[in-house]
Design a protein around this motif. Structure first.
Motif, PDB file in Angstrom:
ATOM      1  N   SER A  49       5.092  -4.274  -8.052  1.00 41.22           N
ATOM      2  CA  SER A  49       6.131  -4.041  -9.223  1.00 41.22           C
ATOM      3  C   SER A  49       5.099  -3.137 -10.120  1.00 41.22           C
ATOM      4  CB  SER A  49       6.008  -5.116 -10.060  1.00 41.22           C
ATOM      5  OG  SER A  49       5.029  -6.003 -10.518  1.00 41.22           O
ATOM      6  N   GLY A  50       3.372  -3.232 -10.787  1.00 37.49           N
ATOM      7  CA  GLY A  50       2.992  -2.976 -11.551  1.00 37.49           C
ATOM      8  C   GLY A  50       2.425  -1.603 -11.358  1.00 37.49           C
ATOM      9  N   VAL A  51       2.902  -0.718 -10.048  1.00 40.99           N
ATOM     10  CA  VAL A  51       2.022   0.459  -9.635  1.00 40.99           C
ATOM     11  C   VAL A  51       2.862   0.792 -10.072  1.00 40.99           C
ATOM     12  CG1 VAL A  51       0.973   1.660  -7.615  1.00 40.99           C
ATOM     13  CG2 VAL A  51      -0.404  -0.080  -8.042  1.00 40.99           C
ATOM     14  N   ALA A  52       4.240   0.782  -9.571  1.00 35.86           N
ATOM     15  CA  ALA A  52       5.448   1.451  -9.170  1.00 35.86           C
ATOM     16  C   ALA A  52       6.385   1.674 -10.897  1.00 35.86           C
ATOM     17  CB  ALA A  52       6.586   0.718  -8.429  1.00 35.86           C
ATOM     18  N   TRP A  53       5.409   0.689 -11.874  1.00 35.95           N
ATOM     19  CA  TRP A  53       6.444   1.042 -13.207  1.00 35.95           C
ATOM     20  C   TRP A  53       5.053   0.787 -14.471  1.00 35.95           C
ATOM     21  CZ3 TRP A  53       9.606  -1.478  -9.403  1.00 35.95           C
ATOM     22  CH2 TRP A  53      10.674  -0.707  -9.197  1.00 35.95           C
ATOM     23  N   PRO A  54       4.144   1.406 -14.191  1.00 34.83           N
ATOM     24  CA  PRO A  54       3.272   1.026 -15.063  1.00 34.83           C
ATOM     25  C   PRO A  54       3.498   0.811 -16.856  1.00 34.83           C
ATOM     26  CG  PRO A  54       3.464   3.031 -14.131  1.00 34.83           C
ATOM     27  CD  PRO A  54       4.746   2.418 -13.287  1.00 34.83           C
ATOM     28  N   ILE A 103      -2.440  -2.643   0.644  1.00 39.52           N
ATOM     29  CA  ILE A 103      -3.608  -1.255   1.243  1.00 39.52           C
ATOM     30  C   ILE A 103      -3.293   0.060   1.191  1.00 39.52           C
ATOM     31  CG2 ILE A 103      -5.274  -0.495   3.004  1.00 39.52           C
ATOM     32  CD1 ILE A 103      -5.685  -2.683   4.650  1.00 39.52           C
ATOM     33  N   ALA A 104      -1.845  -0.270   1.011  1.00 39.22           N
ATOM     34  CA  ALA A 104      -1.227   0.699   0.958  1.00 39.22           C
ATOM     35  C   ALA A 104      -1.232   1.363  -0.508  1.00 39.22           C
ATOM     36  CB  ALA A 104       0.313   1.447   1.360  1.00 39.22           C
ATOM     37  N   TRP A 105      -0.293  -0.267  -1.254  1.00 41.15           N
ATOM     38  CA  TRP A 105       0.183   0.050  -2.529  1.00 41.15           C
ATOM     39  C   TRP A 105      -1.652   0.516  -3.329  1.00 41.15           C
ATOM     40  CZ3 TRP A 105       3.888   0.577  -4.992  1.00 41.15           C
ATOM     41  CH2 TRP A 105       5.804   0.502  -4.576  1.00 41.15           C
ATOM     42  N   ALA A 106      -2.908  -0.551  -3.245  1.00 37.24           N
ATOM     43  CA  ALA A 106      -3.706  -0.222  -3.584  1.00 37.24           C
ATOM     44  C   ALA A 106      -5.205   0.836  -3.507  1.00 37.24           C
ATOM     45  CB  ALA A 106      -5.066  -1.472  -2.533  1.00 37.24           C
ATOM     46  N   THR A 107      -3.988   1.562  -2.732  1.00 38.48           N
ATOM     47  CA  THR A 107      -5.098   3.398  -1.748  1.00 38.48           C
ATOM     48  C   THR A 107      -4.077   4.310  -3.027  1.00 38.48           C
ATOM     49  OG1 THR A 107      -4.838   2.870  -0.031  1.00 38.48           O
ATOM     50  CG2 THR A 107      -4.723   5.000  -0.258  1.00 38.48           C
ATOM     51  N   HIS A 108      -2.844   3.725  -3.478  1.00 39.94           N
ATOM     52  CA  HIS A 108      -1.893   4.727  -3.986  1.00 39.94           C
ATOM     53  C   HIS A 108      -2.779   4.264  -6.054  1.00 39.94           C
ATOM     54  CE1 HIS A 108       1.548   7.191  -5.748  1.00 39.94           C
ATOM     55  NE2 HIS A 108       1.860   6.410  -7.030  1.00 39.94           N
ATOM     56  N   LEU A 111      -7.460   1.964  -6.145  1.00 42.84           N
ATOM     57  CA  LEU A 111      -8.536   0.376  -5.980  1.00 42.84           C
ATOM     58  C   LEU A 111      -9.644   0.209  -4.997  1.00 42.84           C
ATOM     59  CD1 LEU A 111      -5.094  -2.534  -6.701  1.00 42.84           C
ATOM     60  CD2 LEU A 111      -7.271  -1.462  -8.833  1.00 42.84           C
ATOM     61  N   ALA A 112     -10.300  -0.429  -5.230  1.00 42.21           N
ATOM     62  CA  ALA A 112     -10.737  -0.614  -4.560  1.00 42.21           C
ATOM     63  C   ALA A 112     -10.877  -1.358  -3.174  1.00 42.21           C
ATOM     64  CB  ALA A 112     -12.227  -0.840  -5.032  1.00 42.21           C
ATOM     65  N   ILE A 113     -10.615  -1.443  -1.969  1.00 45.16           N
ATOM     66  CA  ILE A 113      -9.901  -1.604  -0.527  1.00 45.16           C
ATOM     67  C   ILE A 113     -11.521  -2.745  -0.304  1.00 45.16           C
ATOM     68  CG2 ILE A 113      -9.052  -1.707   1.257  1.00 45.16           C
ATOM     69  CD1 ILE A 113      -7.497   0.625   0.292  1.00 45.16           C
ATOM     70  N   PRO A 114     -11.814  -4.034  -0.398  1.00 45.35           N
ATOM     71  CA  PRO A 114     -12.645  -4.740   0.429  1.00 45.35           C
ATOM     72  C   PRO A 114     -13.107  -3.946   2.142  1.00 45.35           C
ATOM     73  CG  PRO A 114     -12.353  -6.090  -1.222  1.00 45.35           C
ATOM     74  CD  PRO A 114     -10.884  -5.023  -0.982  1.00 45.35           C
ATOM     75  N   ALA A 115     -14.100  -4.098   2.797  1.00 41.17           N
ATOM     76  CA  ALA A 115     -13.577  -4.086   4.195  1.00 41.17           C
ATOM     77  C   ALA A 115     -13.801  -5.239   4.995  1.00 41.17           C
ATOM     78  CB  ALA A 115     -14.968  -4.044   4.639  1.00 41.17           C
ATOM     79  N   ILE A 116     -13.762  -6.677   4.228  1.00 45.49           N
ATOM     80  CA  ILE A 116     -12.768  -6.654   4.837  1.00 45.49           C
ATOM     81  C   ILE A 116     -11.612  -7.468   5.234  1.00 45.49           C
ATOM     82  CG2 ILE A 116     -13.107  -8.907   2.259  1.00 45.49           C
ATOM     83  CD1 ILE A 116     -13.691 -10.476   5.857  1.00 45.49           C
ATOM     84  N   VAL A 117     -10.395  -6.806   3.662  1.00 49.21           N
ATOM     85  CA  VAL A 117      -9.570  -6.709   4.250  1.00 49.21           C
ATOM     86  C   VAL A 117      -9.075  -5.634   4.325  1.00 49.21           C
ATOM     87  CG1 VAL A 117      -7.431  -5.832   2.311  1.00 49.21           C
ATOM     88  CG2 VAL A 117      -8.949  -7.409   1.427  1.00 49.21           C
TER      89      VAL A 117
END
Length: 545
Positions: A49-54, A103-108, A111-117
């Motif tokens: 919701s935060g990414v889609a409606w900034p 991961i797709a939303w975070a990439t959009h 955001l940094a995506i930790p290796a563990i995720v």
């Protein structure tokens, strides 16, 4: 944008609804009550919701909050081998889908995506692919609530091929795809029409018939024994649940320790009965031990039920060994659920698939006093079960037949029962049930064979841990030494299990196949195996060590 009817008033109503729901979620996360897919699904909603409606108030805060929860939960909800911590195949799909989208939303959002995720999400997708049959469907081990994150393609209730297609694109990994599945038609909605071309570019030629694609998930205690058929849709696929009862309160677990499901030539034959519903009386009926493909002792559940999502006692199964080789794939495990009895009983199950022959299943009950046993094989809806006296039966469905041959320790009969192919649904389905009484520690053998692979006719006990299997080509000798030395003419076996194939009275067996820690001496040679070892010895070769 620009669609008829999508005017400013509707835009305002939608944005207001999103804001109201996101605010409610943010201050009412399931951190304490249900910190499983409830929590990760709510965190995904905050992120999305935060990414889609900034432009909405608090959008940046919700993005950070949702992503932080998802990052923290990734190593908690997915074990290192990718298995989901509540020990259920359906929620395995749910959780994998959540994290692929996260991961797709975070990439959009940059955001940094930790290796563990990434590592745990990829492992979760690989585990889900192991559970999936070649048509994209999965056996319903543990709870299934019928939900789906984004049902954008016309799929059956237990088809997860859309989840696997999204994961394959995310990780550029052809091994995650399911050939020719309907799930790919969800991709254009999310990634545009080019996504189909990207997926096709990932796909590779199917492996050769007879090849192995088995998988051992040691952290979760899952074993998938798969043998490739003449076409991808004709694989043999057996799943053994030999893991913990489930995380948290065990709310999504069933009393199904050491249960199996079996698909032959792409047709489910021995199935998990499903979930039914999350409310009584279906809730308890479908969680019970006796409706699963495992052993029930004295009519009791291996784990004792409490409330709908809690248990009075919880049974953990323990995977002690598993081997994958060309001649055979196998697994060995035990559970302690019946050790709570006045005379404690330990159930140990060893199951092996002898390539292009049959499955042999040994159930060992260690005890000192008499006990009643029940071994159920619930069959898929639409199955026809034809009894063969009281020593077994033939199960037929969709042109595939499976012969079940018992060793006489149990009297087999066919019972009308039901299974739940999807949440809230029930269908009539037969079950093959063996019942008997043992006086002390006993091993029971059961052979499952396709008549055109091995036309098994009789399984005759020839000792406490030895059996003769008669079939159209002759006979085999099956052994369950469980680590104790067993001596045959010119052959000594002290592994977990062994099969002496194509016996000849004058010369002995043509081949000896064995698995588990110990040693095998045959044909003038000796081989020592570790706990996961498999060996095939014949007159000229030693393979699969």
């Amino acid at each position: 944008e620009g669609a008829p009817g999508f005017d400013e008033a509707l835009r305002h109503r939608l944005a207001s609804a999103v804001l109201a729901q996101a605010d409610h979620l943010e201050w009412n996360l399931s951190t304490w009550f249900s910190p499983n897919t409830h929590l990760t699904g709510e965190a995904l909603a905050l992120l999305a919701s935060g990414v889609a409606w900034p432009a909405l108030p608090g959008a940046r805060r919700r993005v950070a909050h949702g992503w932080r929860v998802l990052v923290d939960q990734a190593p908690l909800q997915h074990r290192p081998d990718g298995s989901y911590f509540e020990q259920t195949t359906w929620y395995q799909a749910y959780s994998t889908d959540f994290y692929v989208h996260a991961i797709a939303w975070a990439t959009h959002a940059g955001l940094a995506i930790p290796a563990i995720v990434r590592e745990r999400t990829r492992a979760a997708a690989m585990a889900l692919r192991a559970f999936a049959r070649e048509d994209g469907t999965i056996p319903q081990c543990g709870d299934d609530d019928g939900g789906h994150l984004l049902p954008l393609a016309p799929l059956s209730a237990v088809d997860v091929s859309d989840v696997l297609a999204r994961a394959a694109l995310l990780f550029d990994d052809a091994a995650l795809t399911v050939p020719g599945s309907a799930g790919r038609w969800a991709l254009p909605w999310l990634d545009g029409p080019a996504a189909l071309g990207r997926l096709e570019a990932l796909e590779v030629a199917p492996p050769a018939a007879g090849g192995r694609a088995s998988k051992v998930l040691r952290d979760g205690g899952w074993v998938v024994l798969r043998e490739r058929g003449e076409a991808p849709a004709h694989d043999h696929h057996l799943v053994l649940d030999a893991g913990p009862h489930g995380a948290l309160s065990g709310g999504h677990a069933h009393a199904d320790a050491l249960s199996i499901t079996l698909t032959a030539r792409g047709v489910p034959l021995v199935v998990d009965p499903g979930t039914g519903a999350y409310t009584a009386p279906l809730r308890d009926r479908y969680r019970a031990t006796r409706v699963h493909a495992t052993v029930t002792v004295d009519g009791l559940d291996s784990s004792e039920m409490g409330t709908a999502f809690r248990w009075r006692t919880a049974t953990d199964a323990h995977l002690t060994g598993a081997g994958i080789a060309g001649a055979a794939s196998w697994a060995d495990a035990w559970h302690d659920g019946y050790e709570r009895l006045v005379d404690p009983v330990r159930h140990r199950r060893t199951i092996a698939r002898l390539a292009r022959r049959y499955w042999i299943m040994f159930d060992t009950l260690t005890c000192a006093a008499p006990h009643d046993l029940e071994l159920a094989l619930p069959c898929a809806p639409g199955s026809t079960v034809i009894p063969d006296g009281d020593r077994g039966a033939e199960v037929a469905r969709a042109g595939v037949s499976l012969r079940v041959v018992g060793d006489g320790a149990l009297a087999w009969s066919v019972e009308p029962r039901t299974v739940s192919p999807a949440y809230g649904a029930e269908l009539p389905a037969p079950a093959l049930v063996g019942r008997g009484r043992i006086a002390r520690t006993t091993t029971i053998a059961t052979v499952l064979a396709l008549p055109d692979e091995c036309d098994a006719t009789a399984l005759v006990r020839s000792g406490a841990s030895a059996w003769r299997l008669d079939h159209a080509r002759g006979s085999d000798r099956l052994l369950a030494p469980l680590g104790a030395a067993m001596h045959e003419p010119m052959i000594t076996v002290e592994t977990t299990w062994a099969a002496l194939l194509d016996m000849d009275e004058a010369t002995g067996p043509r081949q000896v196949v064995a698995g588990g820690a110990g040693a095998v001496t045959a044909f003038g040679r000796s081989v020592t195996l570790d706990g996961d070892g498999t060996v095939a010895l014949d007159a000229s070769t030693t393979e699969g060590r």
